[in-house]
Design an enzyme around this catalytic site. Structure first.
Site, PDB file in Angstrom:
ATOM      1  N   TYR A   1       0.876  -1.177   0.000  1.00 62.70           N
ATOM      2  CA  TYR A   1       0.000   0.000   0.000  1.00 62.70           C
ATOM      3  C   TYR A   1       0.909   1.221   0.000  1.00 62.70           C
ATOM      4  O   TYR A   1       1.558   1.541   0.981  1.00 62.70           O
ATOM      5  CB  TYR A   1      -0.910   0.024   1.234  1.00 62.70           C
ATOM      6  CG  TYR A   1      -1.898  -1.112   1.334  1.00 62.70           C
ATOM      7  CD1 TYR A   1      -2.242  -1.879   0.212  1.00 62.70           C
ATOM      8  CD2 TYR A   1      -2.501  -1.423   2.538  1.00 62.70           C
ATOM      9  CE1 TYR A   1      -3.154  -2.916   0.314  1.00 62.70           C
ATOM     10  CE2 TYR A   1      -3.421  -2.465   2.635  1.00 62.70           C
ATOM     11  CZ  TYR A   1      -3.737  -3.206   1.527  1.00 62.70           C
ATOM     12  OH  TYR A   1      -4.642  -4.238   1.632  1.00 62.70           O
TER      13      TYR A   1
ATOM     14  N   GLY B   1     -17.784  -2.877   0.426  1.00 63.81           N
ATOM     15  CA  GLY B   1     -17.816  -2.907  -1.033  1.00 63.81           C
ATOM     16  C   GLY B   1     -16.527  -2.419  -1.664  1.00 63.81           C
ATOM     17  O   GLY B   1     -16.372  -2.471  -2.879  1.00 63.81           O
TER      18      GLY B   1
HETATM   19  N1  LIG Z   1      -6.494  -9.160   1.130  1.00 66.73           N
HETATM   20  C1  LIG Z   1      -6.821  -8.381   0.133  1.00 66.73           C
HETATM   21  O1  LIG Z   1      -6.668  -8.728  -1.026  1.00 66.73           O
HETATM   22  C2  LIG Z   1      -7.420  -7.037   0.411  1.00 66.73           C
HETATM   23  C3  LIG Z   1      -8.014  -6.320  -0.631  1.00 66.73           C
HETATM   24  C4  LIG Z   1      -8.585  -5.101  -0.333  1.00 66.73           C
HETATM   25  C5  LIG Z   1      -8.570  -4.607   0.959  1.00 66.73           C
HETATM   26  N2  LIG Z   1      -7.969  -5.325   1.951  1.00 66.73           N
HETATM   27  C6  LIG Z   1      -7.989  -4.843   3.359  1.00 66.73           C
HETATM   28  O2  LIG Z   1      -9.345  -4.675   3.728  1.00 66.73           O
HETATM   29  C7  LIG Z   1      -9.536  -3.370   4.272  1.00 66.73           C
HETATM   30  C8  LIG Z   1     -10.938  -2.903   3.958  1.00 66.73           C
HETATM   31  O3  LIG Z   1     -11.118  -2.822   2.570  1.00 66.73           O
HETATM   32  P1  LIG Z   1     -11.220  -1.452   1.760  1.00 66.73           P
HETATM   33  O4  LIG Z   1     -10.707  -0.316   2.572  1.00 66.73           O
HETATM   34  O5  LIG Z   1     -10.622  -1.692   0.449  1.00 66.73           O
HETATM   35  O6  LIG Z   1     -12.758  -1.339   1.502  1.00 66.73           O
HETATM   36  P2  LIG Z   1     -14.030  -1.070   2.428  1.00 66.73           P
HETATM   37  O7  LIG Z   1     -13.660  -1.048   3.865  1.00 66.73           O
HETATM   38  O8  LIG Z   1     -15.073  -1.998   1.963  1.00 66.73           O
HETATM   39  O9  LIG Z   1     -14.466   0.375   1.946  1.00 66.73           O
HETATM   40  C9  LIG Z   1     -13.625   1.470   2.033  1.00 66.73           C
HETATM   41  C10 LIG Z   1     -14.344   2.617   1.330  1.00 66.73           C
HETATM   42  O10 LIG Z   1     -15.515   2.962   2.074  1.00 66.73           O
HETATM   43  C11 LIG Z   1     -15.438   4.322   2.484  1.00 66.73           C
HETATM   44  N3  LIG Z   1     -15.968   4.377   3.858  1.00 66.73           N
HETATM   45  C12 LIG Z   1     -15.432   3.855   4.973  1.00 66.73           C
HETATM   46  N4  LIG Z   1     -16.231   4.076   6.037  1.00 66.73           N
HETATM   47  C13 LIG Z   1     -17.306   4.752   5.569  1.00 66.73           C
HETATM   48  C14 LIG Z   1     -18.476   5.266   6.176  1.00 66.73           C
HETATM   49  N5  LIG Z   1     -18.699   5.140   7.483  1.00 66.73           N
HETATM   50  N6  LIG Z   1     -19.375   5.906   5.382  1.00 66.73           N
HETATM   51  C15 LIG Z   1     -19.177   6.044   4.056  1.00 66.73           C
HETATM   52  N7  LIG Z   1     -18.077   5.579   3.426  1.00 66.73           N
HETATM   53  C16 LIG Z   1     -17.146   4.929   4.171  1.00 66.73           C
HETATM   54  C17 LIG Z   1     -13.992   4.716   2.393  1.00 66.73           C
HETATM   55  O11 LIG Z   1     -13.874   6.077   2.042  1.00 66.73           O
HETATM   56  P3  LIG Z   1     -13.322   7.184   3.092  1.00 66.73           P
HETATM   57  O12 LIG Z   1     -11.847   7.041   3.142  1.00 66.73           O
HETATM   58  O13 LIG Z   1     -13.779   8.460   2.483  1.00 66.73           O
HETATM   59  O14 LIG Z   1     -13.992   6.897   4.395  1.00 66.73           O
HETATM   60  C18 LIG Z   1     -13.504   3.844   1.240  1.00 66.73           C
HETATM   61  O15 LIG Z   1     -13.774   4.454   0.006  1.00 66.73           O
HETATM   62  C19 LIG Z   1      -8.435  -2.535   3.627  1.00 66.73           C
HETATM   63  O16 LIG Z   1      -8.182  -1.366   4.350  1.00 66.73           O
HETATM   64  C20 LIG Z   1      -7.297  -3.512   3.594  1.00 66.73           C
HETATM   65  O17 LIG Z   1      -6.631  -3.502   4.836  1.00 66.73           O
HETATM   66  C21 LIG Z   1      -7.414  -6.529   1.696  1.00 66.73           C
END
Ligand SMILES: NC(=O)c1ccc[n+]([C@@H]2O[C@H](COP(=O)([O-])OP(=O)(O)OC[C@H]3O[C@@H](n4cnc5c(N)ncnc54)[C@H](OP(=O)(O)O)[C@@H]3O)[C@@H](O)[C@H]2O)c1
Length: 287
Positions: free
Chosen positions: A61, A215
């Site tokens: 990242y 999502g």
């Molecule tokens: N193993 C893998 O292959 C893999 C792949 C992807 C991710 N990950 C891990 O999983 C974690 C979570 O996934 P992710 O961050 O990709 O996706 P997520 O948690 O599903 O969604 C993050 C998105 O949602 C928004 N968001 C967060 N809280 C919110 C709220 N309360 N209201 C409205 N929007 C909100 C964030 O924007 P804002 O910043 O504006 O809040 C961001 O755009 C990552 O941080 C990473 O550590 C692992």
């Protein structure tokens, strides 16, 4: 209303089920520095001050950016903080995500994580299977890579092993090589391919850590979700997280956010309980 445990074992440590995913702390496209580094540091410090003791990160990242911000924001790390990373990919100079899946690349990525986080041992490392190169799954042995991680664990660099973006067969193969403490796959209200797997892992005491709980790059959108949220005086994203919490006791949440306001909303789901009729309506979204 149903109730459920708010902690689960991640290896030899019990962690709060609402954790934090650090991917959103890097720049746009998870590449380069964040637009607002002070805000990124504030998010991490507030998360930990508010009881988050499980943070998911990765050295690709940024690359390196997220781990370096974590180190700056949180060192000296609190004793109860569990940091989990993943290895198996790298970024090119344009930010493309490429596999880095040879055993030597896996080993070198573990060292990159330790160096950038400022740790001698990391609580857990997930082998991130690259599959089709994206978030799709593909079968194939993971033995050479997982055996290398198992060796690094025996050397004391890693306390626990996990696997990410993996099929049930790959998880079984990993478990035949070394104990698996956690599985990190794509799962949320609308993407439920792992339903049976989650229950099997719960029986085995293995944590299931859904990535993209909200999502990810395509935020969850559903009329039912909006309606339930309105009824409960919550936001749709809070309902999506609350649904995961009630789904199975071994699900650990790592929602990602770069915003303190969103972090607070996400942590508030610790007190949100979904009535049975809301769960039934939400369950039907994936059907
Ligand atoms: N193993 C893998 O292959 C893999 C792949 C992807 C991710 N990950 C891990 O999983 C974690 C979570 O996934 P992710 O961050 O990709 O996706 P997520 O948690 O599903 O969604 C993050 C998105 O949602 C928004 N968001 C967060 N809280 C919110 C709220 N309360 N209201 C409205 N929007 C909100 C964030 O924007 P804002 O910043 O504006 O809040 C961001 O755009 C990552 O941080 C990473 O550590 C692992």
């Amino acid at each position: 209303m149903s109730d459920f445990p708010m902690t689960w074992q991640l290896g030899d440590r019990s962690v709060n089920r609402v954790g934090y995913g650090a991917m959103q702390l890097a720049g746009p496209g998870v590449f380069g520095p964040p637009k607002d580094r002070d805000q990124a540091i504030a998010v991490l410090r507030e998360a930990v001050a508010s009881g988050v003791n499980h943070i998911d990160t990765c050295d690709y990242y940024g690359p390196h950016v997220t781990n370096q911000i974590l180190r700056e924001a949180l060192q000296p790390y609190p004793d109860d903080l569990v940091l989990v990373t993943k290895v198996g990919a790298r970024r090119d100079e344009n930010g493309a995500w490429l596999p880095a899946f040879s055993p030597d690349e896996i080993e070198s990525a573990v060292h990159d994580n330790l160096r950038n986080l400022g740790l001698e041992t990391i609580h857990a490392v997930n082998l991130r299977v690259m599959g089709d190169g994206g978030h799709g799954l593909s079968e194939g042995t993971i033995a050479p890579q997982f055996e290398r991680l198992a060796r690094l664990r025996e050397q004391g660099l890693i306390r626990h092993l996990g696997i990410s973006n993996a099929t049930a067969t790959q998880i079984e193969e990993a478990r035949s090589i070394a104990p698996v403490a956690c599985v990190q796959n794509h799962y949320n209200l609308a993407h439920r391919d792992d339903d049976a797997l989650i229950d099997t892992l719960a029986e085995a005491g293995i944590a299931y850590v859904p990535f993209f709980p909200l999502g990810g790059f395509s935020p969850l959108q559903s009329g039912v979700l909006d309606q339930v949220a309105k009824q409960l005086n919550a936001t749709p994203m809070q309902v999506a997280l609350a649904w995961l919490l009630q789904r199975a006791p071994n699900i650990l949440l790592i929602p990602g956010t770069s915003s303190v306001a969103h972090l607070r909303e996400n942590l508030a789901v610790r007190d949100l309980r979904l009535p049975a009729d809301a769960v039934a309506a939400l369950d039907a979204i994936a059907g």
